[in-house]
Design a protein around this motif. Structure first.
Motif, short mmCIF file in Angstrom:
data_model
loop_
_atom_site.label_atom_id
_atom_site.label_comp_id
_atom_site.label_asym_id
_atom_site.label_seq_id
_atom_site.Cartn_x
_atom_site.Cartn_y
_atom_site.Cartn_z
N MET A 1 43.98 31.92 40.33
CA MET A 1 43.77 33.34 40.03
C MET A 1 42.82 33.50 38.93
O MET A 1 43.03 32.96 38.03
CB MET A 1 44.99 34.21 39.80
N SER A 2 41.66 34.01 39.44
CA SER A 2 40.75 34.25 38.73
C SER A 2 41.18 35.50 37.64
O SER A 2 41.97 36.37 37.94
CB SER A 2 39.41 34.56 39.22
N LYS A 3 40.53 35.42 36.43
CA LYS A 3 40.75 36.45 35.33
C LYS A 3 39.50 37.32 34.99
O LYS A 3 38.37 36.81 35.19
CB LYS A 3 41.30 35.61 34.05
N ILE A 4 39.76 38.54 34.73
CA ILE A 4 38.85 39.40 34.20
C ILE A 4 37.91 38.79 33.27
O ILE A 4 38.29 38.02 32.22
CB ILE A 4 39.21 40.96 33.91
N ALA A 5 36.61 38.87 33.54
CA ALA A 5 35.83 38.46 32.16
C ALA A 5 35.49 39.50 31.15
O ALA A 5 35.17 40.70 31.86
CB ALA A 5 34.40 38.17 32.99
N ASN A 6 35.83 39.00 30.06
CA ASN A 6 35.91 40.06 28.82
C ASN A 6 34.50 40.23 28.55
O ASN A 6 34.52 40.99 27.37
CB ASN A 6 36.96 39.51 27.78
N GLY A 7 33.60 39.64 28.65
CA GLY A 7 32.21 40.03 28.00
C GLY A 7 31.95 39.41 26.89
O GLY A 7 31.03 39.69 26.04
N GLY A 8 32.58 38.36 26.42
CA GLY A 8 32.18 37.40 25.41
C GLY A 8 33.13 36.69 24.34
O GLY A 8 34.23 36.69 25.02
N ASN A 57 46.11 52.28 36.33
CA ASN A 57 46.12 51.10 37.27
C ASN A 57 45.52 51.77 38.67
O ASN A 57 46.07 52.92 38.89
CB ASN A 57 47.28 50.33 37.54
N VAL A 58 44.54 51.01 39.38
CA VAL A 58 44.24 51.71 40.62
C VAL A 58 44.51 50.78 41.77
O VAL A 58 44.20 49.34 41.69
CB VAL A 58 42.54 51.67 40.51
N VAL A 59 44.86 51.11 42.87
CA VAL A 59 45.06 50.65 44.40
C VAL A 59 44.37 51.38 45.19
O VAL A 59 45.07 52.42 45.41
CB VAL A 59 46.56 50.16 44.52
N ASP A 224 54.50 29.19 29.41
CA ASP A 224 53.42 29.03 28.43
C ASP A 224 52.86 30.31 27.90
O ASP A 224 51.86 30.82 28.83
CB ASP A 224 52.59 28.20 28.93
N LEU A 225 53.10 31.11 26.91
CA LEU A 225 52.52 32.15 26.27
C LEU A 225 51.06 32.05 26.28
O LEU A 225 50.28 33.15 26.00
CB LEU A 225 53.48 32.55 25.35
N SER A 226 50.71 31.01 25.96
CA SER A 226 49.20 30.55 25.31
C SER A 226 48.31 30.62 26.82
O SER A 226 47.24 30.55 26.66
CB SER A 226 49.24 29.31 24.78
N ASN A 227 48.97 30.72 27.93
CA ASN A 227 48.23 30.58 29.21
C ASN A 227 48.56 32.08 30.11
O ASN A 227 49.16 31.66 31.07
CB ASN A 227 48.38 29.39 29.88
N PRO A 228 48.27 33.07 29.69
CA PRO A 228 48.57 34.30 30.58
C PRO A 228 47.91 34.21 31.77
O PRO A 228 46.91 33.53 32.19
CB PRO A 228 48.01 35.41 29.64
N ASP A 229 48.58 34.85 32.98
CA ASP A 229 48.00 34.87 34.38
C ASP A 229 47.05 35.71 34.21
O ASP A 229 45.93 35.42 35.17
CB ASP A 229 48.98 35.33 35.18
N TYR A 230 46.73 37.03 33.51
CA TYR A 230 45.81 37.80 33.49
C TYR A 230 45.58 38.38 32.11
O TYR A 230 46.67 38.14 31.20
CB TYR A 230 46.12 39.04 34.23
N GLY A 231 44.41 38.67 31.65
CA GLY A 231 44.09 38.99 30.11
C GLY A 231 43.91 37.89 29.41
O GLY A 231 43.67 36.79 29.81
N ASP A 232 44.00 38.28 27.99
CA ASP A 232 43.79 37.33 26.98
C ASP A 232 45.25 36.92 26.25
O ASP A 232 46.10 37.58 26.15
CB ASP A 232 42.76 37.81 25.99
N ILE A 264 41.38 47.33 47.33
CA ILE A 264 40.45 47.50 45.94
C ILE A 264 41.39 47.70 45.15
O ILE A 264 42.05 48.58 45.11
CB ILE A 264 39.24 48.35 46.40
N THR A 265 41.22 47.08 44.06
CA THR A 265 42.29 47.31 42.81
C THR A 265 41.15 47.28 41.36
O THR A 265 39.98 46.93 41.64
CB THR A 265 43.26 46.42 42.52
N HIS A 266 41.80 47.65 40.45
CA HIS A 266 41.14 47.51 39.13
C HIS A 266 41.14 46.05 38.76
O HIS A 266 42.04 45.45 39.05
CB HIS A 266 41.76 48.37 38.04
N ALA A 267 40.09 45.48 37.96
CA ALA A 267 40.57 44.27 37.39
C ALA A 267 41.57 44.30 36.29
O ALA A 267 41.36 45.40 35.60
CB ALA A 267 38.99 43.79 36.88
N PRO A 268 42.40 43.38 35.98
CA PRO A 268 43.27 43.68 34.94
C PRO A 268 42.75 43.93 33.72
O PRO A 268 41.90 43.43 33.34
CB PRO A 268 44.29 42.13 35.26
N GLY A 269 43.13 44.98 33.05
CA GLY A 269 42.86 45.47 31.96
C GLY A 269 41.79 46.47 31.97
O GLY A 269 41.41 47.19 30.96
#
Length: 284
Positions: A1-8, A57-59, A224-232, A264-269
């Motif tokens: 599952m890819s994650k949203i790119a947070n831009g930096g 959130n958008v669906v 593992d809390l250090s490895n979320p499925d989405y977000g940071d 089509i949905t929003h990217a998480p966050g």
């Protein structure tokens, strides 16, 4: 599952927000922030933007699946509290904002085909069809200002990060083709603050309400809390407890199971910012 790119890198989103918006984000009107998003000036997560305004959130689904999805949301109100549903083919959501265009006003979208994530554009005008129905679902970002106002710090906001989100082993109630695990967002808090956080967020049932779990993440299937499925990821300190709220990313897990030909949905966050005020959703 890819994650949203947070831009930096860590902290860069907060710095970028200052550059883009030119002032404290909450002091800008929601319409102005949407305009900047529409122009492509903000493509990242929206946690901490427009402090007082409801985020959603958008669906977006074909009309042939909209009844089943609406019933899925109503069967899982903690994770999927519906704020608005559009008419088929309508890009506007007048009950949420007079100038909203659902094709351009989300910082980053996700495009799903047959349950597979295929793209994360910032504009979906080229994909729009007359049979598409938009659902806007409550987001926990909308109760974050109430937590901050109550003196409860939020580490991901302080660090300019997206909130951490996890798939659990808790099954949602299935309706038609829609089924899958509950997704939760996590915020670490000192034990003394948890009761107050429950009291505060309980007043916001339209944006997920009170937590669904506090403490040991393994009890709800999180390894593992250090490895979320989405977000940071955000660190949980030794004197803190992880606190978990139902999350509006839950439908994206159900979409993977339903495998619609297009969704089509929003990217998480990366939420839709509305004209509604958070306090309008509070119950006392």
């Amino acid at each position: 599952m890819s994650k949203i790119a947070n831009g930096g890198t860590v902290g860069s989103d907060s710095e970028q927000a200052g550059n883009v918006f030119g002032q404290k984000n909450g002091s800008l009107g929601a319409s102005r922030v949407r305009s900047l998003i529409r122009q492509g000036h903000w493509k990242s997560h929206t946690s901490g933007l427009t402090d007082d305004h409801v985020q959603g959130n958008v669906v977006i689904l074909p009309q042939s699946l909209s009844d089943d999805f609406l019933h899925y949301c109503r069967s899982n109100p903690k994770a999927c509290p519906v704020l608005a549903v559009s008419q088929a083919g309508e890009r506007q959501l007048p009950t949420l904002g007079v100038d909203i265009d659902i094709c351009t006003d989300v910082p980053r979208y996700r495009v799903w085909r047959d349950g597979q994530l295929v793209d994360e554009p910032t504009d979906i005008t080229h994909l729009w069809r007359d049979d598409l129905v938009t659902f806007v679902i409550g987001c926990s970002f909308s109760f974050e200002q109430a937590l901050l106002d109550a003196g409860l710090p939020l580490r991901h906001v302080q660090q300019g990060r997206n909130v951490a989100m996890f798939r659990t082993h808790i099954a949602t109630h299935a309706v038609g083709p829609f089924h899958g695990p509950l997704v939760v967002s996590m915020r670490p808090m000192k034990a003394a603050d948890v009761i107050r956080a429950v009291q505060v967020t309980s007043r916001f049932p339209s944006v997920h309400g009170a937590p669904v779990h506090i403490g040991d993440p393994s009890l709800i299937g999180i390894a593992d809390l250090s490895n979320p499925d989405y977000g940071d990821a955000v660190e949980v300190m030794p004197d803190e407890l992880p606190v978990f709220w139902a999350c509006g990313v839950t439908p994206q897990a159900a979409i993977q199971q339903a495998r619609p030909e297009l969704c089509i949905t929003h990217a998480p966050g990366a939420m839709l910012i509305t004209d509604l005020l958070n306090q309008q959703l509070a119950s006392y």
